[in-house]
Design a protein around this motif. Structure first.
Motif, PDB file in Angstrom:
ATOM      1  N   PHE A  98     129.198  56.245 -51.757  1.00  9.86           N
ATOM      2  CA  PHE A  98     130.095  55.429 -50.941  1.00  9.86           C
ATOM      3  C   PHE A  98     131.191  56.327 -50.362  1.00  9.86           C
ATOM      4  O   PHE A  98     132.088  56.770 -51.076  1.00  9.86           O
ATOM      5  CB  PHE A  98     130.722  54.302 -51.786  1.00  9.86           C
ATOM      6  N   ILE A 125     130.553  51.262 -46.361  1.00  8.30           N
ATOM      7  CA  ILE A 125     129.391  50.693 -47.053  1.00  8.30           C
ATOM      8  C   ILE A 125     128.158  50.842 -46.182  1.00  8.30           C
ATOM      9  O   ILE A 125     128.149  50.437 -45.020  1.00  8.30           O
ATOM     10  CB  ILE A 125     129.623  49.202 -47.394  1.00  8.30           C
ATOM     11  N   ARG A 148     123.479  48.090 -48.620  1.00  5.04           N
ATOM     12  CA  ARG A 148     124.226  47.616 -49.785  1.00  5.04           C
ATOM     13  C   ARG A 148     125.207  46.504 -49.408  1.00  5.04           C
ATOM     14  O   ARG A 148     126.423  46.632 -49.562  1.00  5.04           O
ATOM     15  CB  ARG A 148     124.982  48.773 -50.433  1.00  5.04           C
ATOM     16  N   ASP A 178     125.814  43.899 -50.996  1.00  2.00           N
ATOM     17  CA  ASP A 178     126.499  43.392 -52.183  1.00  2.00           C
ATOM     18  C   ASP A 178     127.847  44.076 -52.398  1.00  2.00           C
ATOM     19  O   ASP A 178     128.738  43.517 -53.037  1.00  2.00           O
ATOM     20  CB  ASP A 178     125.624  43.593 -53.419  1.00  2.00           C
ATOM     21  N   CYS A 179     128.012  45.280 -51.840  1.00  5.21           N
ATOM     22  CA  CYS A 179     129.265  46.008 -52.023  1.00  5.21           C
ATOM     23  C   CYS A 179     130.285  45.701 -50.929  1.00  5.21           C
ATOM     24  O   CYS A 179     131.334  46.349 -50.874  1.00  5.21           O
ATOM     25  CB  CYS A 179     128.997  47.512 -52.095  1.00  5.21           C
ATOM     26  N   GLY A 198     131.068  43.340 -55.976  1.00  4.22           N
ATOM     27  CA  GLY A 198     130.021  44.347 -55.836  1.00  4.22           C
ATOM     28  C   GLY A 198     130.515  45.745 -56.164  1.00  4.22           C
ATOM     29  O   GLY A 198     129.848  46.501 -56.886  1.00  4.22           O
ATOM     30  N   LEU A 199     131.696  46.115 -55.662  1.00  3.55           N
ATOM     31  CA  LEU A 199     132.250  47.435 -55.976  1.00  3.55           C
ATOM     32  C   LEU A 199     132.706  47.505 -57.432  1.00  3.55           C
ATOM     33  O   LEU A 199     132.683  48.585 -58.040  1.00  3.55           O
ATOM     34  CB  LEU A 199     133.409  47.746 -55.036  1.00  3.55           C
ATOM     35  N   ARG A 225     131.110  46.299 -59.954  1.00  3.56           N
ATOM     36  CA  ARG A 225     129.928  46.683 -60.732  1.00  3.56           C
ATOM     37  C   ARG A 225     129.736  48.198 -60.706  1.00  3.56           C
ATOM     38  O   ARG A 225     129.363  48.806 -61.718  1.00  3.56           O
ATOM     39  CB  ARG A 225     128.685  45.981 -60.185  1.00  3.56           C
ATOM     40  N   GLU A 226     129.961  48.798 -59.531  1.00  7.14           N
ATOM     41  CA  GLU A 226     129.833  50.256 -59.435  1.00  7.14           C
ATOM     42  C   GLU A 226     130.885  50.953 -60.303  1.00  7.14           C
ATOM     43  O   GLU A 226     130.587  51.914 -61.017  1.00  7.14           O
ATOM     44  CB  GLU A 226     129.975  50.694 -57.976  1.00  7.14           C
ATOM     45  N   ARG A 245     120.992  42.120 -55.200  1.00  2.42           N
ATOM     46  CA  ARG A 245     120.550  43.477 -54.872  1.00  2.42           C
ATOM     47  C   ARG A 245     119.317  43.407 -53.985  1.00  2.42           C
ATOM     48  O   ARG A 245     118.193  43.592 -54.415  1.00  2.42           O
ATOM     49  CB  ARG A 245     120.274  44.277 -56.142  1.00  2.42           C
TER      50      ARG A 245
END
Length: 692
Positions: A30, A49, A53, A55-56, A61-62, A64-65, A345
């Motif tokens: 990212f 993004i 992706r 979801d981010c 979403g971010l 989770r990363e 996802r």
């Protein structure tokens, strides 16, 4: 995606500063555009993004990363009364306030809605501050709640004023022919039949996934609203957004692929926020139209495939940790793992996608910097690559420079070069009017490149391009040349001359010679080339004998002028079909010939012939007569052409040098003279030639 640090920390208990988070997440794919410090000690990290992706495009979403990077648990939205990120417990059913119908389940597989009694006013300061930091303009409580949920969990929402919906009902359908809608930006837009709309009983009230309509906009007098939370087919939203020239926060998420499992969760979150800030309460159950529920996709990850592709062995525990933190359900199998990809996802479709996830978070910087052992020879290169490389070398050696132009051009540039049977092809969804047509020829872009160089002070321009042309019956590979200005370079010993037809013809002949393709030049006519200055190339031998291979000629001045070239410029162009030339190539012989042991005899012949007679025909007549000569003819060259005093009007004097040589003996004068007389007789008989 502007990630507010304090908002992130509601999902992940991470104390690291913004700079460290940005660096670590940036190493996992990212790109960090900027880091912005806020006055209250908070910070905003702006991430770029990628399109795969979607979801981010949300805090969740971010988060989770970040949770995966720091190996920390993530706090998910929950209906538990003690939850930090609250969801309102709801029941699913039908409402007596509004009816929802999906007419097109292909473009809208799921549509959820909830009715609420609301109070319109300004949102609290903490909410507006977060929206400002995330780059969203606060408007009112209800609109701000929908935007807040969109940024937080990535599900776009919309609110309709229930009193303004006829029926009241919501119908998800395609637009009717000629239907129009005034969108929230105050613009009247004409809809097309394949565009999806959200309509009431009588008319369209929103463009699905793009923007709502002004007719049902929430205002200060609104008492009841219908919250919309839906999933729309990405291709449909992308197509509609492009055609209408309307890009919104909602469309940018829907066109990449939203989460088909988040619609009810988004409504629960919106209702919880609405009650938290005192903006209203939900009425009745949540409507969830989901005709064909989709199951999460299960992917199998093989341990040996993971090791082979990454080039390093990742510990089993680390694989499970990474995939689990990213939201996948993982179970072990004898040869690896089965992973259930969640609906958010949309990019996880194959085993290699799981390997990429493991590699990103295990760290590509931890992979060994060694190449794998080569066990098989590399395959030979594609013959077309070698052919194009040879063409490039020949034309560069001839003094031309390579140009690279777009395959998409504007329709008015393509029109003059769209010949009969090869009409230009319009692009269905062009980026702009400048790129709305696939090029039928390489010449439009090349002529524009010549014009660009002329406008910037270049007096002599010699360009070529190798590329693909497009027609209804398929693609062909071609090479084109364009030349204007001097035919030879300036030199102190003498003046220069302007380029003419024979300069470009000579370049084409040289190229065909190197490619080992025998060709004939024949008079031709083409709408974009000047009459009398146009020749077609026809394959003269080999398996493609008789096939047309290209054109050479002077560009029509009207076309040159329309593309911005000075009116006095004469532009000579040529275009060859490389696919035809490849089929027509004559196999080269590896045999060698010894150097001649016997002397050659040279005779010059000057004849007067009609000035319309091409030299190629004279050469052909001489070669035909040479088949029966006593003295073998090994070379023909033209060395002089004269019109003027002593030559009748309409005629021209042409001088030809004939070289005779035998491999097995020294030729006698009698043999050479006999052969010379035979050639002259053929010229007199076939063309009425007169020896000077």
């Amino acid at each position: 995606m502007r990630l507010v640090l304090s908002w992130l920390r509601e999902f992940v208990d991470v104390s690291a500063p913004a700079e460290e988070i940005a660096e670590k997440v940036g190493l996992r794919g990212f790109e960090v555009a900027s880091i912005e410090k806020l006055d209250d000690g908070d910070a905003v990290i702006d991430f770029e993004i990628t399109a795969n992706r979607p979801d981010c495009l949300s805090v969740l979403g971010l988060a989770r990363e970040v949770a995966t990077v720091y190996d920390k648990p993530i706090t998910l939205p929950s209906s538990d009364p003690r939850a930090k990120i609250a969801l309102k417990p709801v029941t699913i059913g039908s409402s007596d306030r509004v009816k929802v119908t999906i007419d097109d389940a292909e473009l809208c597989p799921r549509y959820a809605a909830a009715v609420a009694d609301v109070k319109i006013g300004p949102a609290p300061a903490w909410m507006t501050a977060r929206l400002h930091a995330a780059g969203v303009r606060p408007i009112s409580t209800i609109v701000d709640i929908t935007n807040y949920v969109n940024v937080e969990i990535g599900q776009p929402m919309h609110a309709f004023d229930l009193a303004k919906l006829a029926g009241p009902e919501i119908r998800v359908r395609r637009a009717k022919p000629g239907e129009t809608i005034r969108t929230l930006d105050g613009i009247d837009r004409k809809l097309e039949a394949d565009m999806l709309v959200i309509a009431d009983r009588d008319r369209a009230q929103a463009i699905a996934g793009v923007m709502g309509g002004a007719a049902s906009e929430v205002s200060a007098s609104t008492k009841l609203v219908v919250y919309e939370s839906a999933y729309f087919k990405p291709a449909s939203v992308r197509r509609t957004s492009k055609r209408l020239g309307l890009k919104t926060e909602a469309s940018s998420r829907f066109e990449r692929g939203a989460d088909i499992g988040a619609q009810v969760v988004a409504l629960q979150r919106a209702i919880a926020l609405m009650e938290q800030i005192g903006a209203g309460t939900a009425i009745g159950p949540v409507i969830d139209c989901y005709p064909q529920p989709r199951s999460p996709k299960t992917l199998h990850l093989r341990r040996d495939r993971l090791t082979r592709l990454l080039g390093v062995s990742v510990p089993d525990a680390e694989v499970v940790r990474i995939l689990t933190r990213l939201g996948l359900r993982v179970t072990s199998t004898p040869d690896g793992w089965d992973a259930v990809a969640p609906t958010f996802r949309v990019d996880l479709l194959r085993e290699v996608d799981l390997i990429e996830e493991v590699g990103r978070h295990y760290g590509f910087d931890r992979l060994e910097a060694t190449f794998p052992v080569v066990t098989t020879a590399a395959p030979p290169p594609d013959p077309r690559i070698l052919r194009d490389r040879l063409v490039r070398r020949v034309l560069t050696a001839a003094g031309l420079s390579e140009a690279v132009t777009f395959g998409f051009i504007e329709a008015k540039a393509a029109e003059p070069f769209a010949t009969a049977g090869h009409a230009s092809i319009a692009v269905a969804n062009p980026l702009s009017a400048k790129f709305d047509t696939l090029r039928p020829s390489l010449l439009p872009g090349l002529v524009d490149a010549v014009a660009h160089n002329r406008r910037h002070g270049r007096s002599d321009v010699r360009l070529f391009e190798i590329g693909t042309r497009f027609a209804a019956d398929g693609e062909t590979r071609g090479v084109a040349v364009a030349w204007t200005g001097n035919g030879s370079g300036d030199h102190w010993s003498g003046g220069s001359r302007e380029v003419d037809f024979f300069d470009v013809k000579g370049v084409v002949e040289q190229l065909c010679g190197v490619l080992r393709v025998p060709v004939d030049f024949q008079p031709a006519s083409e709408s974009y080339l000047m009459p009398g200055q146009t020749a077609s190339l026809v394959v003269a031998g080999g398996p493609a004998r008789g096939e047309p291979a290209g054109l050479v000629g002077q560009l029509q001045p009207a076309i040159a002028d329309a593309r911005g070239l000075p009116s006095k410029d004469r532009v000579y162009v040529g275009e060859l079909n490389l696919d035809v030339l490849s089929r027509a190539r004559v196999a080269a012989s590896d045999a060698t010939r010894p150097l001649p042991r016997h002397p050659s005899v040279v005779r010059d012949l000057s004849i007067v012939v009609p000035d319309t007679l091409p030299a190629a025909i004279i050469r052909g007549t001489i070669q035909s007569a040479a088949r029966v000569l006593a003295a073998p003819l090994v070379s023909i060259s033209f060395f002089d052409r004269y019109q003027g005093k002593g030559v009748p009007s309409g005629s021209v004097s042409v001088s030809v040098r004939l070289t005779f040589q035998a491999d097995d003996r020294t030729l006698t004068d009698a043999e050479v003279q006999q052969s010379f007389d035979t050639i002259l007789a053929a010229l007199v008989r076939d063309h009425g030639a007169v020896q000077r």
